[in-house]
Write a protein that holds these residues in place. Structure first.
Motif, PDB file in Angstrom:
ATOM      1  N   UNK A  31       5.801   0.290   0.533  1.00  0.00           N
ATOM      2  CA  UNK A  31       7.056  -0.301   0.994  1.00  0.00           C
ATOM      3  C   UNK A  31       7.846   0.698   1.844  1.00  0.00           C
ATOM      4  N   UNK A  32       7.820   1.964   1.436  1.00  0.00           N
ATOM      5  CA  UNK A  32       8.524   3.003   2.196  1.00  0.00           C
ATOM      6  C   UNK A  32       7.899   3.171   3.578  1.00  0.00           C
ATOM      7  N   UNK A  33       6.574   3.226   3.634  1.00  0.00           N
ATOM      8  CA  UNK A  33       5.903   3.340   4.934  1.00  0.00           C
ATOM      9  C   UNK A  33       6.185   2.110   5.793  1.00  0.00           C
ATOM     10  N   UNK A  34       6.180   0.935   5.187  1.00  0.00           N
ATOM     11  CA  UNK A  34       6.479  -0.310   5.916  1.00  0.00           C
ATOM     12  C   UNK A  34       7.887  -0.251   6.496  1.00  0.00           C
ATOM     13  N   UNK A  35       8.845   0.190   5.689  1.00  0.00           N
ATOM     14  CA  UNK A  35      10.218   0.299   6.179  1.00  0.00           C
ATOM     15  C   UNK A  35      10.316   1.241   7.368  1.00  0.00           C
ATOM     16  N   UNK A  36       9.589   2.362   7.292  1.00  0.00           N
ATOM     17  CA  UNK A  36       9.614   3.306   8.417  1.00  0.00           C
ATOM     18  C   UNK A  36       8.988   2.683   9.662  1.00  0.00           C
TER      19      UNK A  36
END
Length: 203
Positions: free
Chosen positions: A195-200
């Protein structure tokens, strides 16, 4: 949209690339300064010692390209986050990229760090959100996977976006404008990390 994972000979690059690809995005691994300069988004992973990392970046002529690219969405992971700061005390004092003023310190040098707590800090631990740009869609406190002996001490408290307790409260995530850093490994942190990578990648 061109995302580049910077290869300077230190880090689990393929793991980060696979995590990005699992989200339906493409990411190129490169040590070519020209490709880094042309990227729309950059990820700087890292595993190992700060002085060796800076030496490798210099040998590969990546320092000017990275500094020129800091006006774009930029994510430092683990050692890659530490490199964003001004300096590190690991194996003596070494200058960093100075994208975010601050220093990198050893856990055991903190006067409040418990003597019986093992270093390095390895395994799952909680991250308490201070800002939600990178952590959108995650609970206020979420778990992530850590492997490190040093931690970031930014000069400005305003850039701290995540805090973790390991004997002491330390900065486990940074954010200023388009520059982000996480001390933990999102590529090893399950759904939270994805989710963090997706947000970035969606910035």
């Amino acid at each position: 949209m061109k995302t580049v994972i910077i290869d300077y000979g230190m880090g689990n690059l393929r793991s980060v690339q696979k995590a990005v690809e699992s989200l339906g995005y493409a990411a190129e691994i490169s040590s070519d300064p020209q490709i880094v300069t042309e990227a729309d988004k950059l990820i700087l992973p890292g595993v190992g010692a700060f002085p060796q990392a800076m030496e490798n970046l210099q040998k590969k002529d990546l320092l000017p390209a990275i500094k020129a690219a800091l006006d774009r969405p930029f994510l430092g992971i683990c050692l890659g986050m530490q490199l964003l700061l001004s300096s590190s005390e690991e194996f003596g004092l070494t200058d960093g990229l100075n994208a975010l003023p601050g220093r990198v310190e050893y856990f055991r040098k903190s006067v409040n760090f418990p003597a019986d707590l093992p270093v390095p800090h390895i395994g799952w631990n909680d991250v308490r959100q201070k800002k939600d740009t990178l952590f959108k869609g995650l609970p206020e406190t979420f778990t992530a996977y850590f492997v490190h002996s040093y931690y970031a001490v930014p000069d400005a408290a305003s850039v701290v976006s995540g805090v973790t307790d390991y004997g002491i409260d330390f900065c486990s995530a940074l954010e200023k404008d388009n520059i982000f850093g996480v001390q933990f490994h999102p590529e090893k942190s399950g759904e939270n990390g994805l989710q963090i990578l997706k947000n970035f990648l969606e910035i």
